[in-house]
Design an enzyme around this catalytic site. Structure first.
Site: not given
Ligand SMILES: NC(=O)c1ccc[n+]([C@@H]2O[C@H](COP(=O)([O-])OP(=O)(O)OC[C@H]3O[C@@H](n4cnc5c(N)ncnc54)[C@H](OP(=O)(O)O)[C@@H]3O)[C@@H](O)[C@H]2O)c1
Length: 278
Positions: A65, A86, A102, A152-153
């Site tokens: 994307k 997209n 999206d 998480r990152t």
């Protein structure tokens, strides 16, 4: 016949050919739509070849994307800010246009199909990959009271928040900072569930008024939906409606006709329940 395709890697489990065949049948449009697995080093060449040979439009999925965004001559809707597209097509001047459907897909599913509200709400977006990047600008346009991105990152969440700072109260945190906060709407935009994993979220972030939405979907509840139900969430929704709604918006951009989505969502859900794989 006008030719469309979804380009991704992997892409063989994509439901997009099935959805667009249903839309074409429903609206009386004559088109073909395939799912094409593209080698990682051939993406740009294959897109340009597709349009040079008369292809009418492409959907782009993981992991292309952002590369599709970079390839475009112009970006429509919220795609310029999203940095990920997209949906591709050529405009009347022959320029390659990219859009990101999206965000509209997710919003329509939450607000139209499920009668949910985003304006004035405290929203947690879980993840900072292409999916969250794609939906964030449309989300901010709905005037939520506050948007928090947890990833998480953490640096990826911070970079994403920095791109859109000033448009709403937006912040980026790590999972350990979730303790003590409660949200009205939690959207899981991570791919953790595809491997049966759940991001490390305390149940205290969910109240009995909280709506939980997983962008992924499967035969039954996703891991995130099951967790949301256990936490006592008001709603635990999956991404089937988002998938069909983002496809409907792509179909509209290509064909100028907005297909009906309710029956397609119901039939896709039945297909998923009957299939032996997610
Ligand atoms: N329903 C729909 O129409 C629709 C549309 C778009 C996307 N999606 C789905 O959304 C999901 C995400 O797509 P994407 O394009 O954003 O993928 P991506 O760019 O690869 O990003 C994946 C995200 O998931 C996080 N993640 C992965 N495993 C994790 C784990 N075990 N614990 C916590 N976080 C984890 C990653 O964190 P790090 O940054 O730390 O690696 C990253 O934020 C995919 O499963 C996709 O199928 C659905």
């Amino acid at each position: 016949m006008d030719r469309y395709a979804v380009f991704g890697n992997p892409v063989k489990h994509s439901r997009s050919p099935w959805i667009h065949a249903r839309f074409a049948q429903q609206t009386g449009q004559s088109l073909v739509y395939s799912a094409d697995e593209i080698p990682l080093d051939e993406f740009e060449k294959r897109v340009l070849d597709f349009f040079a040979k008369g292809g009418a439009g492409l959907n782009i999925t993981v992991p292309f994307k952002e590369r599709a965004w970079a390839l475009c001559d112009t970006h429509g809707g919220f795609a310029a800010k999203a940095g990920a597209v997209n949906t591709l097509f050529r405009n009347k001047d022959g320029q390659l246009c990219g859009d990101n459907t999206d965000g509209i897909g997710l919003l329509r599913d939450i607000t139209d199909n499920h009668r949910g509200q985003i304006a004035g709400k405290s929203v947690l977006l879980v993840g900072a990959g292409g999916a969250v990047r794609g939906v964030l600008p449309s989300f901010l346009a709905e005037n939520p009271a506050k948007v928090t991105i947890v990833n998480r990152t953490v640096i990826k969440a911070q970079e994403l928040a920095a791109l859109l700072v000033g448009q709403a109260e937006i912040s980026a945190i790590g999972f350990e900072e979730l303790e003590g906060r409660v949200f009205d709407l939690i959207v899981n935009g991570t791919s953790a569930g595809l491997h049966g994993d759940l991001p490390p979220m305390p149940s205290s972030i969910v109240s009995t008024d909280t709506w939980c939405y997983d962008m992924i979907y499967g035969r039954g509840d996703t891991v995130f939906q099951a967790w949301a139900r256990q936490c006592g969430a008001a709603k635990a929704l999956d991404g089937v409606g988002m998938l069909v709604e983002q496809a409907a918006q792509a179909f509209y951009l290509w064909r100028g006709i907005k297909p009906e989505t309710a029956a397609v969502i119901a039939d896709l859900r039945a297909e998923l329940s009957a299939s032996d794989q997610d």
